[in-house]
Design a protein around this motif. Structure first.
Motif, PDB file in Angstrom:
ATOM      1  N   PHE A 117       0.470  -6.074  -0.539  1.00  0.00           N
ATOM      2  CA  PHE A 117       1.505  -6.019  -1.538  1.00  0.00           C
ATOM      3  C   PHE A 117       2.009  -4.668  -1.539  1.00  0.00           C
ATOM      4  CE2 PHE A 117       0.926 -10.152  -2.840  1.00  0.00           C
ATOM      5  CZ  PHE A 117       2.244 -10.498  -3.773  1.00  0.00           C
ATOM      6  N   GLN A 118       0.856  -3.819  -0.995  1.00  0.00           N
ATOM      7  CA  GLN A 118       0.671  -1.908  -0.719  1.00  0.00           C
ATOM      8  C   GLN A 118       2.150  -2.021   0.659  1.00  0.00           C
ATOM      9  OE1 GLN A 118      -2.814  -2.950  -2.047  1.00  0.00           O
ATOM     10  NE2 GLN A 118      -1.386  -3.254  -3.669  1.00  0.00           N
ATOM     11  N   GLU A 119       1.749  -2.771   1.512  1.00  0.00           N
ATOM     12  CA  GLU A 119       2.956  -2.402   2.920  1.00  0.00           C
ATOM     13  C   GLU A 119       4.000  -2.911   2.079  1.00  0.00           C
ATOM     14  OE1 GLU A 119      -0.594  -3.078   6.428  1.00  0.00           O
ATOM     15  OE2 GLU A 119       1.252  -4.985   6.382  1.00  0.00           O
ATOM     16  N   ALA A 120       3.704  -3.789   1.376  1.00  0.00           N
ATOM     17  CA  ALA A 120       5.424  -4.145   1.324  1.00  0.00           C
ATOM     18  C   ALA A 120       6.127  -3.809   0.273  1.00  0.00           C
ATOM     19  CB  ALA A 120       5.216  -5.633   0.350  1.00  0.00           C
ATOM     20  N   ILE A 121       5.105  -2.943  -0.548  1.00  0.00           N
ATOM     21  CA  ILE A 121       6.091  -2.058  -1.677  1.00  0.00           C
ATOM     22  C   ILE A 121       6.423  -0.847  -0.741  1.00  0.00           C
ATOM     23  CG2 ILE A 121       4.901  -0.248  -3.810  1.00  0.00           C
ATOM     24  CD1 ILE A 121       3.998  -2.613  -4.271  1.00  0.00           C
ATOM     25  N   VAL A 122       5.533  -0.622  -0.028  1.00  0.00           N
ATOM     26  CA  VAL A 122       5.959   0.822   0.444  1.00  0.00           C
ATOM     27  C   VAL A 122       6.567   0.715   1.736  1.00  0.00           C
ATOM     28  CG1 VAL A 122       5.043   1.877   3.048  1.00  0.00           C
ATOM     29  CG2 VAL A 122       3.475   1.775   0.415  1.00  0.00           C
TER      30      VAL A 122
END
Length: 748
Positions: A563-568
């Motif tokens: 999810f952090q990759e998706a947000i970035v």
């Protein structure tokens, strides 16, 4: 009975009988083939449907709208153990037909010939996309003959080795054409070819599941996959995802039923105690089965070719909202395994009839000269496998209890009939029906497609309808946003979220913010994931409106790095503002800090700067060897009478690498003993030290190739050592003689 024999015996009892349908070949041709040594998983039949004289060296295929098979024939690949002659334009693309409708090919005709190492093709946009040498072409089809040609990409497969050159050419559900071994995707839009970056995937072959996620592999990794749809996690050019994509999802263990010759078989851990390969070394041609005629438990299983051990693996895929896993279907057994060492499955395909098709290159040598070891060269020679060339087969796998689809002529199907096929169990028919609907530009079906886009079923008919509308330029913000309230299928909403981005305008910001709030309230993992990856165009318009949505997802999913990759991915250009105004989780803060550092150093995700495949060291070494060394030492390293001694068996190849580098740099004057034999040579071997075009890296690459090809135990050398050897010139003439070579301590 030992474990290996127990496994083989158990496997044999579970094997179904394999039959050979009438080949339609002459007695001479048919006598070359026997499938008696093939073992197939219980409940399935394997049949040979095409072989020479109808084809040679097949590596890929596709079906046209009439259901006919078009085959790529890479005849020039490794024509001998030295690999000499690969650049001869003898490749071709042929149309194979079953004119008497008995299920076996009885006619072939050449569509294109004089191609250099062709590797892929795809029937798209009413024509044919194909590879010829380094170039990607599109050609119109006029009565089974090539029409107008368009150069799509002049550097498609430029650089690199044929085993590491771009291939695949697969149309995905999103109307983009993806590749293996290349970081670009293609689309014909409004009459112009569009090329844009995508993630680098795999080595040979590419496939997809019903949702549109991509799967691929490399020679030593039998199955990789992306956890998310393509291009969703790479919208931030200064960030390269490590969780979202390129994930190894299956074990590399193989279970061959006989000992085979593999490239590194002499190395510890490659073979087990009985001489059987342990893990894949040449995995290729993966396929997610979507044909609809196998039992339900086989639907969307992932199959992988392992030609080095003459087998095809079956993996059971397990999907959840954020990841994919795969496991061996039956422990200790493969879906297809053979004792025929000429069986070289290199690609697998779903067919319009629901069967699985196997492209069997059927040849002895499947390792390119740049990588082939002396060990494997000798093994192939002893078994005379180097003489097995210009053969080839197409095999067909069917379910005994299932009924194959009648193959419709889609070129004659009405738009209504094509729309009905969007709900067909056979994924090949769904995919092709979608593309033909787009090509026809029939806007009379838009209303019905919009209705389909709100439906739900196991075959994701709604997603096909969405992208048919996309191809017809008939999407709107209103029609897409209505899906969120009327569809219960998260997969459909995930795709709709991505398509909504093209309607990111200031007037739509308020509505999109409300939609995001509604989706968050559903507390669905997949919806949260694709929402976080789909806000990039909206964040660019108004970060203040959408930062809270991304923050809510971060706080809720902070333990999941995906999810952090998706947000970035959605925060390009807004990272610093987000850090200042929101309260990111520790992981998100770490990633955002890294991205900002990449910004400052101008370090882009490599896919946004890489245009061609790089030439690896062994391939470059082979090229240099052939240019500089082979004229005297021979392409096979066996030497040439009165010119140069052999390299195979030479103590100068098997000894000190510094000494070898010194010989290449400074040259040598005869006579000289090699492997106990005196060679009285009339000419000196010239050194490369004064050739400004030859770098230290070039010397290292030559050594790397000669070590791989000719050494008993390959070794390497550091560039610093080559630099030192360059400065240590031999006394006198500046060229080594045998006495100096033997007396000099190169290792001090």
């Amino acid at each position: 009975m030992n474990s290996r024999l127990t496994r083989i015996a158990a496997y044999t009892t579970a094997v179904v009988s394999i039959f050979i349908m009438g080949f339609g070949l002459t007695p001479t041709d048919s006598s070359k083939f026997s499938l008696k040594d093939y073992q197939v998983e219980e409940g399935f039949d394997l049949s040979l449907i095409a072989a020479e004289p109808f084809l040679k060296a097949p590596v890929s295929l596709d079906f046209d709208n009439k259901g006919r098979m078009w085959v790529v024939e890479m005849i020039g690949y490794m024509p001998n153990l030295e690999g000499i002659g690969e650049d001869v334009p003898n490749g071709r693309i042929s149309i194979l037909e079953d004119l008497n409708h008995d299920g076996v090919i009885d006619h072939s005709k050449v569509f294109l010939d004089k191609l250099v190492l062709p590797r892929g093709l795809a029937h798209v946009y009413g024509g044919l996309l194909y590879v010829d040498g380094p170039k990607l072409w599109f050609v119109e089809i006029k009565n089974d003959k090539p029409g107008k040609k368009t150069l799509v990409d002049p550097v498609y497969a430029e650089g690199g080795n044929v085993e590491h050159s771009s291939n695949g050419l697969m149309m995905n559900i999103d109307n983009w054409i993806y590749n293996a071994n290349y970081n670009f995707r293609y689309q014909l839009k409004n009459g112009k070819w569009v090329k844009e970056p995508t993630s680098y995937r795999g080595q040979w072959g590419i496939t997809k599941d019903n949702f549109g996620r991509l799967y691929y592999n490399s020679n030593a990794t039998q199955l990789k996959g992306d956890y998310v749809l393509p291009n969703k996690a790479i919208q931030n050019k200064y960030f390269k995802p490590v969780i979202s994509e390129n994930q190894k999802i299956a074990s590399d263990r193989v279970y061959p039923i006989h000992q085979t010759s593999v490239n590194r078989g002499y190395q510890k851990g490659v073979l087990d105690e009985e001489g059987f390969l342990i893990d894949v070394t040449a995995a290729c041609g993966p396929l997610v089965y979507r044909g609809g005629t196998f039992p339900d438990s086989y639907d969307q299983n992932a199959f992988t070719c392992a030609p080095e051990v003459n087998l095809i693996k079956r993996n059971v895929l397990t999907f959840n909202e954020t990841r994919i896993t795969a496991k061996q279907a039956t422990e200790g057994k493969e879906f297809i395994a053979s004792t025929d060492e000429g069986f070289r499955p290199v690609n697998l395909f779903n067919g319009p009839d629901g069967a699985m098709y196997v492209v069997d290159m059927h040849r002895g040598i499947i390792q390119h000269k740049a990588y082939i070891s002396q060990y494997l060269t000798e093994q192939l020679g002893l078994k005379k496998l180097d003489t097995l060339q210009n053969a080839g087969r197409i095999l067909k796998i069917t379910n005994k209890a299932g009924k194959l689809n009648a193959v419709p002529d889609l070129s004659k199907a009405s738009s209504k009939e094509l729309m009905a096929m969007l709900s067909h169990p056979n994924g090949w028919l769904r995919d092709r029906a979608q593309q033909i609907l787009i090509q026809r530009k029939d806007l009379s079906i838009v209303k019905e497609l919009n209705t389909l886009a709100k439906s739900s079923n196991a075959y994701l008919t709604a997603v096909h309808a969405l992208y048919a509308l996309d191809g017809l330029n008939s999407l709107s913000y209103g029609s897409l946003s209505s899906i969120f309230n009327q569809s219960e299928q998260p997969e459909t909403i995930a795709h709709a979220l991505g398509l909504l981005g093209r309607f990111a305008t200031v007037p739509n910001v308020k509505s999109m913010k409300n939609l995001s709030t509604q989706l968050l309230a559903r507390n669905n993992t997949m919806l949260d994931l694709y929402l976080s990856m789909s806000l990039s165009p909206w964040v660019r318009l108004s970060g203040a409106d959408f930062f809270p949505t991304l923050s809510a997802i971060d706080q809720k999913r902070h333990a999941q790095r995906l999810f952090q990759e998706a947000i970035v991915s959605s925060l390009e250009g807004k990272e610093e503002k987000y850090l200042q105004t929101m309260n990111p989780s520790d992981e998100l803060k770490r990633v955002l800090t890294t991205v900002l550092d990449n910004h400052r150093k101008e370090e882009l995700n490599p896919i946004f700067v890489k245009q061609t495949n790089t030439v690896d060291a062994r391939t470059k070494g082979l090229q240099l060897y052939r240019t500089i060394c082979a004229a005297c030492h021979g392409a096979d390293g066996k030497g040439i009478q009165d010119l140069a001694p052999p390299l195979k068996g030479s103590e100068y190849i098997d000894g000190s690498m510094k000494r070898l580098a010194s010989i290449i740099l400074h040259g040598i004057s005869g006579p000289i003993h090699v492997d106990g034999k005196l060679y009285k040579l009339n000419n000196d071997m010239p050194g490369m030290v004064n050739n400004s075009a030859i770098s230290d890296q070039d010397i290292a690459d030559i050594i790397k190739y000669t070590q791989n090809a000719f050494a008993k135990s390959p070794k390497g050398i550091a560039l610093d050592d080559i630099k030192k050897m360059r400065a240590q010139k031999p006394p006198g003439s500046g060229v080594f003689d045998e006495k100096q070579l033997l007396e000099t301590d190169f290792e001090k």
